[in-house]
Design a protein around this motif. Structure first.
Motif, PDB file in Angstrom:
ATOM      1  N   PHE A  80       0.824  -1.197   0.000  1.00 34.39           N
ATOM      2  CA  PHE A  80       0.000   0.000   0.000  1.00 34.39           C
ATOM      3  C   PHE A  80       0.867   1.259   0.000  1.00 34.39           C
ATOM      4  N   LEU A  81       1.877   1.285   0.860  1.00 39.09           N
ATOM      5  CA  LEU A  81       2.735   2.464   0.954  1.00 39.09           C
ATOM      6  C   LEU A  81       3.475   2.718  -0.356  1.00 39.09           C
ATOM      7  N   PHE A  82       3.860   1.664  -1.040  1.00 35.22           N
ATOM      8  CA  PHE A  82       4.533   1.843  -2.323  1.00 35.22           C
ATOM      9  C   PHE A  82       3.608   2.525  -3.335  1.00 35.22           C
ATOM     10  N   THR A  83       2.318   2.258  -3.271  1.00 34.84           N
ATOM     11  CA  THR A  83       1.380   2.911  -4.192  1.00 34.84           C
ATOM     12  C   THR A  83       1.226   4.395  -3.866  1.00 34.84           C
ATOM     13  N   CYS A  84       1.570   4.796  -2.648  1.00 33.44           N
ATOM     14  CA  CYS A  84       1.495   6.205  -2.241  1.00 33.44           C
ATOM     15  C   CYS A  84       2.827   6.924  -2.414  1.00 33.44           C
ATOM     16  N   GLN A  85       3.871   6.170  -2.757  1.00 34.48           N
ATOM     17  CA  GLN A  85       5.200   6.754  -2.961  1.00 34.48           C
ATOM     18  C   GLN A  85       5.222   7.488  -4.297  1.00 34.48           C
ATOM     19  N   HIS A 129       2.757  13.762   4.958  1.00 35.91           N
ATOM     20  CA  HIS A 129       2.628  12.334   4.642  1.00 35.91           C
ATOM     21  C   HIS A 129       3.970  11.708   4.275  1.00 35.91           C
ATOM     22  N   ALA A 130       4.876  12.521   3.710  1.00 34.98           N
ATOM     23  CA  ALA A 130       6.213  11.996   3.442  1.00 34.98           C
ATOM     24  C   ALA A 130       6.890  11.594   4.742  1.00 34.98           C
ATOM     25  N   TYR A 131       6.832  12.487   5.744  1.00 40.77           N
ATOM     26  CA  TYR A 131       7.516  12.195   7.002  1.00 40.77           C
ATOM     27  C   TYR A 131       6.953  10.950   7.667  1.00 40.77           C
ATOM     28  N   TYR A 132       5.641  10.846   7.736  1.00 37.76           N
ATOM     29  CA  TYR A 132       5.075   9.685   8.422  1.00 37.76           C
ATOM     30  C   TYR A 132       5.143   8.419   7.578  1.00 37.76           C
ATOM     31  N   GLY A 133       5.335   8.585   6.280  1.00 34.12           N
ATOM     32  CA  GLY A 133       5.672   7.425   5.458  1.00 34.12           C
ATOM     33  C   GLY A 133       7.054   6.897   5.808  1.00 34.12           C
ATOM     34  N   PHE A 134       8.014   7.812   6.007  1.00 36.82           N
ATOM     35  CA  PHE A 134       9.356   7.391   6.422  1.00 36.82           C
ATOM     36  C   PHE A 134       9.292   6.710   7.794  1.00 36.82           C
ATOM     37  N   CYS A 135       8.518   7.287   8.714  1.00 35.26           N
ATOM     38  CA  CYS A 135       8.378   6.684  10.045  1.00 35.26           C
ATOM     39  C   CYS A 135       7.796   5.276   9.957  1.00 35.26           C
ATOM     40  N   ALA A 136       6.800   5.120   9.086  1.00 34.58           N
ATOM     41  CA  ALA A 136       6.175   3.806   8.931  1.00 34.58           C
ATOM     42  C   ALA A 136       7.176   2.784   8.418  1.00 34.58           C
ATOM     43  N   PHE A 137       7.990   3.168   7.429  1.00 33.27           N
ATOM     44  CA  PHE A 137       8.983   2.239   6.895  1.00 33.27           C
ATOM     45  C   PHE A 137      10.078   1.950   7.923  1.00 33.27           C
ATOM     46  N   SER A 138      10.367   2.915   8.786  1.00 30.48           N
ATOM     47  CA  SER A 138      11.321   2.649   9.861  1.00 30.48           C
ATOM     48  C   SER A 138      10.772   1.592  10.810  1.00 30.48           C
ATOM     49  N   LEU A 139       9.482   1.698  11.142  1.00 30.51           N
ATOM     50  CA  LEU A 139       8.858   0.676  11.992  1.00 30.51           C
ATOM     51  C   LEU A 139       8.840  -0.691  11.308  1.00 30.51           C
ATOM     52  N   LEU A 140       8.781  -0.670   9.965  1.00 34.46           N
ATOM     53  CA  LEU A 140       8.812  -1.923   9.195  1.00 34.46           C
ATOM     54  C   LEU A 140      10.243  -2.431   8.996  1.00 34.46           C
TER      55      LEU A 140
END
Length: 368
Positions: A312-317, A335-346
């Protein structure tokens, strides 16, 4: 020049070529770094209406580059000096009784001097701006012993209300869980909790838990992913819930943890793998962190469909770097920042780990 010799593309041709670039199905770190570097130098015109939040926008850029392991791209001394210039300073101790908050302005415009008619511009320092300022300073390695932190802590008491909630400024503002969280994060970073009545704050947070297990921004309001993060992260920062609480005896916890866990897990959509912020709402990049972060604090991150979330996140990249709110939307700093945070958690390779409770790479002082 003859038409056939013209090697320049028209704007429409250029846009068509850019739109034809496929969105990569991998974390495009280098492009994200370029996006943040561009935002660091010059913000696009649509951000003009956000001038009052300039410090917050800078927070997304600086702390985003830190997550991307590219903090060396930042003029650290220059940014530190700029952030410090936005702090409101006491003239004398007596001012602590005037009810105002002595934190950080959100931008230069809120520091304007009195106008020609002698009407003074009020102190507009803000809890959220102060949270962002301290996060940046700590990320950049600033020595907090040089900071006027006592005026922040002492005046923050003025913002806590009788029900335990916080206002973000000294008068005329709403109160909700966002500002309880900001106060807890500020106290954690400054290692001083004397500015919060933690028992009152705890009671307010408890009163915000809804019948379905999530938390609303205020008591009796609809459960929301961002509010739920603010509630759980605040309790964790205040030392009122243990790390990885699911491995403990949750029956003795003062919030309903099983119902909270169930609500959070139901926010991941089976259709696209993303997280929604509320029931029956579209999935959104930022909730991969807001709701995913709650699950991380609870010790339940393993229950997430990681592969579905990544897809899902890749479709929003964005092909321009950064992340949009939803697929095919243009990127924005939030949304960029919290996308980075989400990938850090992953646990994406080549990213710094973040402290979930603070939403940055810097960690709190543990109270437990």
């Amino acid at each position: 020049m003859a038409e056939e010799d013209n090697e320049f593309l028209s704007l429409s041709d250029l846009e068509s070529e850019l739109d034809s670039i496929p969105i990569p199905m991998f974390f495009d770190r280098n492009r994200h770094i370029c996006y943040l570097e561009m935002m660091l130098e010059l913000l696009p015109s649509p951000y003009q209406s956000q001038e009052i939040n300039r410090l917050t926008l800078a927070y997304f850029v600086v702390c985003g580059l830190d997550i991307l392991r590219s903090l060396d791209r930042v003029d650290k001394e220059g940014v530190i000096n700029w952030v410090l210039s936005l702090q409101v300073h006491l003239q004398d101790e007596a001012e602590l009784s005037n009810g105002q908050f002595y934190g950080f302005h959100g931008s230069r415009s809120s520091q304007f001097q009195p106008n020609d008619y002698g009407n003074a511009i009020p102190n507009c320092s803000h809890l959220a701006s102060t949270y962002c300022a301290l996060s940046m300073l700590k990320t950049l390695g600033y020595d907090f012993s040089l900071l006027d932190s006592m005026s922040i802590i002492k005046s923050m008491k003025n913002l806590q209300q009788h029900d335990g909630s916080f206002m973000p400024i000294h008068s005329g503002a709403e109160t909700d869980l966002r500002f309880v969280y900001c106060a807890a994060a500020i106290s954690s970073m400054l290692e001083n909790w004397s500015g919060i009545d933690k028992e009152k704050a705890k009671e307010y947070i408890i009163n915000c838990q809804s019948y379905d297990g999530g938390f609303g921004l205020t008591p009796s309001s609809e459960s929301h992913g961002g509010a739920t993060f603010c509630a759980v992260a605040s309790l964790r920062l205040m030392g009122l819930i243990e790390d990885d609480i699911l491995s403990k005896n949750v029956s003795f916890c003062f919030i309903n943890v099983p119902l909270l866990l169930d609500w959070c897990l139901q926010r991941q959509a089976a259709t696209d793998g993303g997280f929604q912020g509320r029931l029956n709402k579209a999935t959104d990049t930022c909730y991969a962190f807001w709701v995913g972060g709650v699950l991380k604090i609870l010790g339940a991150h393993k229950f997430i469909d990681h592969e579905g979330l990544r897809k899902f996140l890749f479709t929003c990249q964005s092909q321009y770097g950064g992340f949009g709110k939803t697929p095919e939307q243009l990127p924005d700093l939030y949304h960029a920042y919290y996308g980075f945070c989400a990938f850090s958690l992953l646990e994406e390779p080549d990213l710094n780990s973040i402290c979930t409770e603070l939403g940055t790479t810097i960690g709190p002082v543990q109270l437990l």
